[in-house]
Write an enzyme that holds these catalytic residues in place. Structure first.
Site, PDB file in Angstrom:
ATOM      1  N   CYS A   1       0.764  -1.220   0.070  1.00 40.94           N
ATOM      2  CA  CYS A   1      -0.034  -0.090   0.064  1.00 40.94           C
ATOM      3  C   CYS A   1       0.743   1.164   0.134  1.00 40.94           C
ATOM      4  O   CYS A   1       0.294   2.346   0.182  1.00 40.94           O
ATOM      5  CB  CYS A   1      -0.988   0.117   1.067  1.00 40.94           C
ATOM      6  SG  CYS A   1      -0.309   0.095   2.615  1.00 40.94           S
TER       7      CYS A   1
ATOM      8  N   GLU B   1      -1.618   1.398  -4.824  1.00 39.79           N
ATOM      9  CA  GLU B   1      -1.408  -0.115  -4.132  1.00 39.79           C
ATOM     10  C   GLU B   1      -0.822  -0.944  -5.340  1.00 39.79           C
ATOM     11  O   GLU B   1      -1.080  -0.791  -6.512  1.00 39.79           O
ATOM     12  CB  GLU B   1      -2.885  -0.536  -3.847  1.00 39.79           C
ATOM     13  CG  GLU B   1      -2.785  -1.783  -3.054  1.00 39.79           C
ATOM     14  CD  GLU B   1      -3.278  -1.817  -1.476  1.00 39.79           C
ATOM     15  OE1 GLU B   1      -3.220  -2.750  -0.880  1.00 39.79           O
ATOM     16  OE2 GLU B   1      -3.583  -0.758  -1.244  1.00 39.79           O
TER      17      GLU B   1
END
EC number: 2.1.1.-
Length: 366
Positions: A324, A358
Site C-alpha cells: 500500500c 496499491e
C-alpha cells in the site's frame, strides 16, 4: 476533488499518472510495464467515517480539508457505496430530533458490503444508558422497515453496545467461486471491494502453478489466505489482532476450507520462531518443519517489512508482495533484489483521485 464531487472526467489521466509514477519508481528493479487494474469511478468505498456537526437544530456529516483543516459539510459522498449514501440520509433523519441519540454524538462510522449489509457505529462523548439502547433499537427497527439490512453499535469511552452483532458477512465472487468474509466493526477490511476482487484474482493467477505450501504474514481476516488456498497444499498464516484472527477462523469454517492454519502472532515474532531465536506457547502443536513453504505472501503496513523480515523472506523461492506504499516497497526491494528478480508487477487503483497507489509484485529467486 471535494467530498461531494468526484472528477470522473479526469479518471483516465490520474490513472495514467500513477502508472508512469510506479514505472519510474520501479525502474531500478524492473523494466516491466505494470499490469493495470481500474477502479469503478464512483461508489467504490465500502467504508467511511464522518464527524457530526451540530448547528442549532440542524445536524449533518462533515469532513475536514486536509490542507486548510476547514470544515466541509457532506450530505452525499459519491466515493462511498450507494448503501452508505442511503444510510447517511436515513441516520441524520433518525437522529436529528431524538435527544437520546443526538446528545454528545460526534462521529458516525459506516461499514458496508457488496451483499448490502451494513454496520453503523455511533460515537459519543457521554455514557450510554438504557434510554440510549431503547432509542437505538427503535431506530434500527425503523431502518430495517425501510429494507436496510443494518446493525447499530454505540461507542463511548470504555463502552461498546452492540444491539445484536458487530460484524457483517461479505460475499465476493473470486475466479468462479464465492468466498464469504466476516468483517468486524473497527477492524481492518479492504476499502474498495471491486479492487479487492481484482487483487485476489491477480494473486491467484500469478500463483496458479505453485508447488508446496504458502506462508502468509499479516493475514488480517484471511482475505488472501482463503482465496489462495486452492493453489497450495497448505497455507500457514499469521496475524496479531485478535478480532481479525477470530474473523479468519470463522471464514475458514464458513468456506469449508481445510488447508489453512492461522497463528496469532506478529510477523516479527514469527521470524524469531522460524529462526529458532525464541519459542512461543502459541506454536505448541504446530510443527513448522512440516510445512514446505516455497512461496511467501506479505501485505505489510505502510512502513513495509522490517530488516529481519526482509532477511527471512529472502529464504523463499517466490515472494508475493502486496504494497500500500510503493516507497517502502522500493526500499525493501533494495535488499530483496539482491536475491530475487521482479517477474510480475501490477498497479491496483485502490484509491482513485488521490496520490495513493496499491501495487503487487511477484519476486522469483535468481
Amino acid at each position: 476533488m471535494t467530498p461531494e464531487h468526484l472528477p470522473t472526467e479526469q479518471y483516465e489521466a490520474q490513472l495514467a499518472e500513477k502508472v508512469a509514477r510506479l514505472q519510474s519508481m520501479m525502474a531500478p528493479f524492473s523494466g516491466l510495464v505494470p499490469e493495470v487494474f481500474r477502479s469503478p469511478v464512483s461508489h467504490y468505498r465500502m467504508r467511511a467515517e464522518f464527524r457530526l456537526w451540530h448547528d442549532g437544530d440542524n445536524l449533518y456529516h462533515i469532513m475536514f480539508d486536509q490542507q486548510t483543516k476547514s470544515r466541509i459539510r457532506v450530505d452525499t459522498f459519491p466515493a462511498a457505496s450507494q448503501l452508505i449514501n442511503t444510510l447517511m440520509k436515513a441516520m441524520i433523519a433518525g437522529v436529528r430530533d431524538n435527544h437520546a441519540l443526538r446528545h454528545k454524538l460526534f462521529q458516525i462510522d459506516y461499514l458496508t458490503t457488496l451483499s448490502n449489509q451494513a454496520v453503523v457505529s455511533l460515537l459519543y462523548h457521554k455514557k450510554l444508558d438504557e434510554e440510549w439502547r431503547e432509542a437505538a433499537t427503535a431506530l434500527r427497527d425503523a431502518l430495517r422497515a425501510q429494507g436496510l439490512n443494518v446493525h447499530l453499535i454505540g461507542r463511548a469511552t470504555k463502552t461498546k453496545i452492540e444491539l445484536d452483532q458487530d460484524y457483517i458477512d461479505e460475499r465476493l465472487p473470486v475466479a468462479g467461486k464465492e468466498i464469504i468474509y466476516r468483517q468486524v466493526e473497527n477492524s481492518f477490511t479492504q476499502p474498495n471491494a471491486a479492487m479487492n476482487i481484482q487483487m485476489l484474482e491477480w494473486a491467484l493467477e500469478v500463483t496458479k502453478d505453485s508447488k508446496g505450501d504458502l506462508l502468509e504474514l499479516y493475514c488480517g481476516n484471511g482475505n488472501f489466505s482463503l482465496a489462495l488456498a486452492r493453489n497450495f497444499n497448505r497455507v500457514l498464516a499469521t496475524e496479531i489482532a485478535k478480532p481479525s484472527v477470530a474473523a479468519a477462523q470463522y471464514n475458514i469454517a464458513a468456506n469449508h476450507i481445510d488447508n489453512v492454519q492461522i497463528i496469532r502472532m506478529a510477523a516479527e515474532e514469527f521470524t524469531q520462531a522460524m529462526n529458532g531465536v525464541r519459542e512461543f506457547n502459541r506454536l505448541q502443536g504446530i510443527d513448522l518443519k512440516r510445512y514446505q513453504c516455497e512461496t511467501i505472501f506479505v501485505d505489510p503496513p505502510r512502513s513495509g517489512l522490517d530488516s529481519e523480515t526482509e532477511k527471512m523472506v529472502q529464504a523463499y523461492p517466490r515472494i508475493l508482495y502486496i504494497s500500500c506504499n510503493p516507497e517502502t516497497l522500493c526500499k525493501n526491494l533494495e535488499t530483496l533484489s539482491q536475491t530475487h528478480t521482479v517477474s510480475r508487477l501490477a498497479l491496483f487503483d485502490q484509491f482513485p483521485y488521490t496520490h495513493h497507489m496499491e501495487c503487487g509484485v511477484l519476486l522469483t529467486a535468481r
